[in-house]
Design an enzyme around this catalytic site. Structure first.
Site, short mmCIF file in Angstrom:
data_model
loop_
_atom_site.label_atom_id
_atom_site.label_comp_id
_atom_site.label_asym_id
_atom_site.label_seq_id
_atom_site.Cartn_x
_atom_site.Cartn_y
_atom_site.Cartn_z
N GLU A 112 0.83 -1.19 0.00
CA GLU A 112 0.00 0.00 0.00
C GLU A 112 0.87 1.25 0.00
O GLU A 112 1.94 1.29 0.60
CB GLU A 112 -0.94 0.00 1.21
CG GLU A 112 -2.01 -1.07 1.09
CD GLU A 112 -2.98 -1.08 2.25
OE1 GLU A 112 -4.15 -1.44 2.03
OE2 GLU A 112 -2.58 -0.73 3.38
N CYS A 371 -1.40 6.71 9.72
CA CYS A 371 -0.19 6.12 10.29
C CYS A 371 -0.53 4.90 11.14
O CYS A 371 -1.39 4.95 12.02
CB CYS A 371 0.52 7.16 11.15
SG CYS A 371 2.03 6.58 11.92
#
Length: 391
Positions: A112, A371
């Site tokens: 990703e 994150c």
């Protein structure tokens, strides 16, 4: 701790996308380009691949037809496949990228890649491994086992794919949905190695990738705008600064070894004192090139005022800034995000001690692009393959 990274694909022509200058020169020599022309031809082809973002050798108008034909017969400019693109309500984009198979057993690993636009910059978060070995307890990627390292070419290809999707090569049109920076003329201004994997367990390929990403006659990103994040692989940190010249970010997240052992198990091998000693001697560290320390805010775990004061004590003498990261939830996560007033108090203590302490605005949470939320679909692919094999 690391796994081999491939350079070529099975059943297809090898792609020159992501090649270093030396590798590109070797590829040209292998198809008969005279030695006296290698440097010139390398510069020509390099410019077309990395500045113009070409997909076909036929578009290299200042290269003779004979060489273009020979290149096309032996090499490709194949990109990884973009399996899916998700656009967050805040403009963040996440691409699921399927890499070409590297052997007969490889069904195509996936990584990703995330793009985070702001008014004055655009940051691309790229991966260095498929999966991860570190099992950090707050990180979704840590729940996915390491499959393999990415090659330097696969790392570079993430930027090329992103620039294509954002219309950031000559002749391409930017997308109409989502957001792009409104200041300047480059959608991607910064790169952070904060995607899947531990970059310093794939050091050689990360170093090579940085050399391609930062070449001024191609993709042309300043090394000061390339940040490599590590959980603390101390033996490679000095080499990163000396050989790659990138900015350094350290995933700290705790001020006590007993807690960091749980959050970042690598701490058992390289404890806080050892890690910070390596930071103090990091090549090029200065007030102009500060080391970023990342600190995820976990409710009632590491967010007390006492821990903020201990963080200040630990970092004394290190040119540093501290990024405070509100914990981004993911399915099955064992932690909660700290309350906002707790985060602000922590930030104020650090800031008043003279350290920049920005609180990172959560971006892309709704598409699991924030994150600590990245995890590819590779495990699902492997599980399906096992089930098919049992039929």
């Amino acid at each position: 701790m690391s796994a081999p990274a491939p350079e070529a694909t099975i059943g297809t022509l090898p792609s020159l996308l992501g090649a270093t200058r030396e590798e590109l020169g070797d590829a040209l020599a292998a198809i008969g380009v005279p030695e006296r022309e290698i440097r010139m031809r390398t510069a020509q082809v390099w410019h077309w691949i990395y500045f113009h973002g070409i997909r076909s050798f036929d578009t290299m108008l200042n290269v003779g037809k004979g060489l273009r034909t020979t290149l096309a017969a032996h090499y490709s400019l194949e990109r990884p496949q973009v399996v899916s693109e998700q656009v967050s309500v805040d403009g963040t984009r996440k691409w699921l990228i399927r890499l070409p198979p590297v052997d007969a057993q490889d069904r195509g690993a996936e990584v990703e890649c995330v793009y985070i636009p702001e008014s004055d910059r655009g940051t691309l978060c790229i991966s260095s491994q498929v999966g991860c070995t570190l099992t950090c307890s707050f990180c979704h990627t840590g729940t996915q086992k390491l499959v393999r390292n990415l090659s330097a070419r696969e790392i570079v290809s993430q930027l090329v794919v992103a620039r294509e999707k954002l219309g950031d090569f000559p002749g391409l049109v930017p997308p109409k949905d989502g957001l792009l920076p409104t200041e300047g003329n480059r959608p991607i201004t910064n790169i952070v190695f904060m995607g899947m994997g531990e970059p310093l367990y794939n050091f050689d390929n990360v170093r090579k990738a940085v050399s391609v990403l930062s070449d001024g006659e191609g993709l042309s990103l300043s090394r000061r705008r390339i940040t490599v994040s590590t959980a603390g692989v101390v033996p490679q940190m000095e080499a990163l600064g000396r050989e790659a010249g990138s900015m350094l970010a350290v995933s700290l997240h705790a001020v006590r070894d007993d807690l960091r052992d749980k959050l970042v198990p690598l701490n058992k091998k390289y404890p806080i004192k050892t890690l910070l000693e390596a930071c103090r001697t990091y090549p090029g560290a200065s007030n102009a090139r500060r080391i970023t320390f990342e600190y995820v805010m976990l409710k009632d775990i590491n967010d007390s005022p006492a821990e903020a004061r201990e963080l200040i004590r630990l970092l004394k003498g290190i040119p540093a800034k501290i990024n405070l990261i509100p914990f981004n939830p993911w399915p099955g996560a064992p932690y909660d995000c700290s309350d906002w007033d707790r985060i602000e108090r922590f930030s104020d203590i650090v800031f008043n001690a003279g350290y920049a302490s920005p609180v990172r605005t959560p971006r892309g949470r709704d598409i699991l692009a924030a994150c600590g939320q990245l995890k590819s679909e590779t495990e699902k692919l492997r599980a399906r393959a096992r089930l098919l094999g049992e039929d």
